[in-house]
Design an enzyme around this catalytic site. Structure first.
Site, PDB file in Angstrom:
ATOM      1  N   GLY A  61      -1.680  34.130  -4.020  1.00 56.64           N
ATOM      2  CA  GLY A  61      -1.662  32.931  -3.014  1.00 56.64           C
ATOM      3  C   GLY A  61      -0.648  32.917  -1.921  1.00 56.64           C
ATOM      4  O   GLY A  61      -0.959  33.323  -0.750  1.00 56.64           O
ATOM      5  N   GLU A 121      -0.007  26.768   3.435  1.00 55.63           N
ATOM      6  CA  GLU A 121       1.002  27.434   4.451  1.00 55.63           C
ATOM      7  C   GLU A 121       2.316  27.941   3.988  1.00 55.63           C
ATOM      8  O   GLU A 121       3.339  27.911   4.610  1.00 55.63           O
ATOM      9  CB  GLU A 121       0.916  26.849   5.710  1.00 55.63           C
ATOM     10  CG  GLU A 121      -0.477  26.785   6.560  1.00 55.63           C
ATOM     11  CD  GLU A 121      -0.509  26.110   7.836  1.00 55.63           C
ATOM     12  OE1 GLU A 121       0.376  26.278   8.507  1.00 55.63           O
ATOM     13  OE2 GLU A 121      -1.188  25.472   8.132  1.00 55.63           O
TER      14      GLU A 121
END
Length: 379
Positions: A131, A362
């Protein structure tokens, strides 16, 4: 309309104040939209934003820089009116960020479509096994005659399943870690690209798990040079992380507006909730967090716009503080609404679901803390 006195801060130019007025007028006339069918809503929003010319700032003409303050202002305003509108706008920029910054003239043809709202963009970086740790990307791009063959999985991909084009990251060559990554433009109709699963989340958005089953791309699909993928990804995030903070700021401003309306209207002991010092304390804390977040967000955007090559520290601070503060502001607004705060159909209930993902995507909050600490420590 929320307090807009911040537009008088020295971070902004006349063009930004004019843009804010135009976006506010459009949003007031067109938002919110129904979220019953998120796919259809996003398609409609991208088309409408494109028709109104509001997607032009999501890309820049060749040789020009993105105006990060404009991106932040638009995201803040759209988020205050409708989270799905903010999402639709943001993904056109993030999805094509690599093409804006590093794309060839051929690849920039896609950018013109996404800026016009005639094509939807996606950004395919996250994987099931990596991730926040982009350096451990496992998707492979093998060199074959005429180009590359891509194999691997990407997950939690925004606009997955509805995008017309993706920027996708894969490993080329034998270089370890971040040094072996490359970026590619991948049209959604390319044979071998499979939508494995549509992912449902607490605030409906188009998300998907994608699989690349030996997808073949020509050499012309490579963005920049082979091995530049990590630099490209970080450069894109360096721009767009500040805008995530701006979206959180928009959510927080809406929550404060809703809370103010509530405490002034609801009667208690012969007066209103607003008469209670405890409530006034909560309102003061919310206003303070919002202004502090705005200062960090627009400092980062201004710093980038005025020529800084990288704003990694500033953007990390903006995203971390603004998203965490917005979560607290929205939670307080919900509490001030009592039972109605968790009732569907009330704005604060929707905001409570919308804000949570911004502390993850993000670069999760703890990742931003690591980025900031390393900067402070000089690592």
């Amino acid at each position: 309309m929320s307090d807009a006195t911040f537009l008088n801060w020295p971070f902004f130019e006349a063009k930004h104040r004019e843009l804010s007025t135009a976006v506010e007028a459009w949003a007031s006339a067109n938002l919110p939209v129904s979220h019953a069918d998120a796919d259809a809503a996003c398609r409609g929003l991208v088309a409408a934003l494109g028709k109104a010319g509001l997607l032009r700032p999501t890309g820049a003409d060749a040789g020009e820089a993105l105006d990060v303050r404009s991106l932040c202002l638009i995201r803040e305003i759209l988020a205050r009116h409708d989270g799905l509108a903010d999402f639709s706008f943001a993904m056109q920029g993030l999805g094509m960020g690599a093409v804006t910054l590093f794309g060839s003239p051929e690849q920039r043809a896609w950018l013109e479509k996404t800026r016009a709202g005639t094509a939807i963009a996606g950004f395919a970086l996250t994987e099931p096994g990596s991730g926040s740790d982009v350096a451990h990307t496992a998707t492979v791009a093998d060199v074959v005659p005429g180009g590359f063959r891509l194999t691997g999985d990407k997950t939690y991909i925004s606009n997955g399943g509805i995008a017309d084009v993706y920027v996708i990251f894969a490993r080329t060559g034998d270089a370890p870690g971040a040094k072996g990554l490359s970026a590619f433009v991948l049209p959604a109709d390319t044979p071998g690209l499979e939508v494995v699963e549509r992912i449902e989340v607490i605030a409906p958005h188009p998300l998907a798990h994608l699989r690349l089953n030996g997808v073949e791309l020509p050499h012309s699909a490579l963005i920049g040079r082979a091995g530049d993928g990590f630099k490209i990804a970080m450069s894109v995030l360096d721009v767009f992380r500040s805008t995530v903070g701006a979206a959180a700021l928009g959510f927080a401003r809406r929550a404060l507006d809703e809370a103010l309306t509530r405490v002034k209207r609801v009667r208690a002991s012969g007066g209103s909730l607003a008469d209670y010092q405890m409530v006034q304390g909560h309102i003061a804390d919310m206003a303070l967090q919002i202004d502090a977040a705005a200062l960090l967000v627009y400092r980062a955007a201004w710093t980038k716009d005025t020529g800084a090559a990288r704003v990694t520290r500033e953007a990390a601070m903006a995203k971390l503080y603004a998203t965490e503060a917005a979560q607290q502001v929205i939670d307080t607004a919900l509490q001030l609404h009592g039972g109605d705060g968790v009732r569907q159909g009330f704005a604060v209930e929707s905001l409570y679901r919308e804000i949570r993902a911004l502390r993850i995507y993000e670069g999760a909050s703890d990742v931003q803390r690591v980025v900031i600490a390393r900067s402070v420590l000089g690592a």
